[in-house]
Enzyme design. Sequence first.
Site, mmCIF file in Angstrom:
data_model
loop_
_atom_site.group_PDB
_atom_site.id
_atom_site.type_symbol
_atom_site.label_atom_id
_atom_site.label_comp_id
_atom_site.label_asym_id
_atom_site.label_seq_id
_atom_site.Cartn_x
_atom_site.Cartn_y
_atom_site.Cartn_z
ATOM 1 N N ASN A 117 0.868 -1.179 0.000
ATOM 2 C CA ASN A 117 0.000 0.000 0.000
ATOM 3 C C ASN A 117 0.909 1.235 0.000
ATOM 4 O OD1 ASN A 117 -1.803 2.042 0.510
ATOM 5 N ND2 ASN A 117 -2.389 1.321 2.559
ATOM 6 N N LYS A 164 0.131 4.271 -0.310
ATOM 7 C CA LYS A 164 -0.517 5.464 0.276
ATOM 8 C C LYS A 164 -0.246 6.699 -0.593
ATOM 9 C CE LYS A 164 -0.309 3.234 4.728
ATOM 10 N NZ LYS A 164 -0.289 3.337 6.169
ATOM 11 N N HIS A 205 -9.702 1.059 4.696
ATOM 12 C CA HIS A 205 -8.431 1.265 5.388
ATOM 13 C C HIS A 205 -8.643 2.193 6.584
ATOM 14 C CE1 HIS A 205 -4.353 2.573 6.281
ATOM 15 N NE2 HIS A 205 -3.968 1.428 5.740
ATOM 16 N N GLU A 234 -7.053 4.623 7.673
ATOM 17 C CA GLU A 234 -6.895 6.062 7.383
ATOM 18 C C GLU A 234 -8.156 6.607 6.714
ATOM 19 O OE1 GLU A 234 -3.114 5.499 5.474
ATOM 20 O OE2 GLU A 234 -2.346 4.922 7.444
ATOM 21 N N GLU A 273 -5.646 -4.860 10.441
ATOM 22 C CA GLU A 273 -4.619 -3.850 10.671
ATOM 23 C C GLU A 273 -4.931 -3.081 11.953
ATOM 24 O OE1 GLU A 273 -2.543 -2.808 6.685
ATOM 25 O OE2 GLU A 273 -4.241 -1.475 6.953
ATOM 26 N N GLY A 327 2.184 2.319 10.743
ATOM 27 C CA GLY A 327 3.138 3.412 10.590
ATOM 28 C C GLY A 327 3.823 3.816 11.882
ATOM 29 N N SER A 347 3.136 -2.037 10.381
ATOM 30 C CA SER A 347 4.581 -2.093 10.640
ATOM 31 C C SER A 347 5.216 -3.443 10.278
ATOM 32 C CB SER A 347 4.875 -1.731 12.099
ATOM 33 O OG SER A 347 4.491 -0.389 12.346
#
Length: 258
Positions: A9, A11, A95, A97, A167, A173, A213
């Site tokens: 991904n 991003k 996702h 985010e 996730e 991250g 991560s």
Amino acid sequence: MLRPFIAGNWKMNLTLKESRELAGSVRDGTEGITGVDVGVCPPSVFLEDVYSVLEGSSVILGAQNMHWEDKGAFTGEVSGDMIKEVGCTHVILGHSERRHVFGETDSMINSKLRTAFTKGIMPIFCLGERLEERESGSTFEVIERQLRAGLAGLRPEDVSRLTIAYEPVWAIGTGKNATSTQAQEVHGRIRALLKESYGEDVSASVRILYGGSVKPDNAVELLAQPDINGLLVGGASLKSDSFLEIISAAFEQVRSAV
Ligand code: PGA
């Protein structure tokens, strides 16, 4: 053993030139890899270019998002038909985010999943708890709500073709991955919920990826868990060396299983 799926991904990162180069390195670096699905999800404006680099290879192209409607007054959005037209077979949906920065709800994600299946686009459906939810002991409750709401109204045959990505938000991250035991615990729970709702055959065919991560040095242990069928990789997918190392870990695991 389900065929592992390693997806990158990207991003909102990279330039067009860097996207082309990275796609080329992934294409070349996975030439001898069999038994593992490998995919990349570039920013939507680079999809067509990346597709032209990947064309003819086995690397899967996915978008990072799509809208549930076909067309219309949805400024800033892209439709399923649009991402298909530029070569995508897959799309990341839900996702964290999108959920937490852009306010996507379970019901919006459900609409997107339904549309994706209607269009024949394979979704990578993401879910995961936030730190405060884990700390308050409600991880399973959150996962169950996201799973049930996300899959509402989908046909069992669609669910059987689904890829889910667990996730945990606190691991994305942050450099702090879930341990393989923590991840397996949630993956096992997702599998059990799928079995309860759709039966053994469907639940056994859904690939559940871990994301958060992921690095070359934790990939092997994560992939060794019985219910972890692949990885959704953010930061470490932006460099071909680390992404290819993670793919090799999956390839080694497949080889040692035969
Ligand atoms: P990360 O991102 O690997 O950089 O933690 C994973 C993701 O958000 O898909």
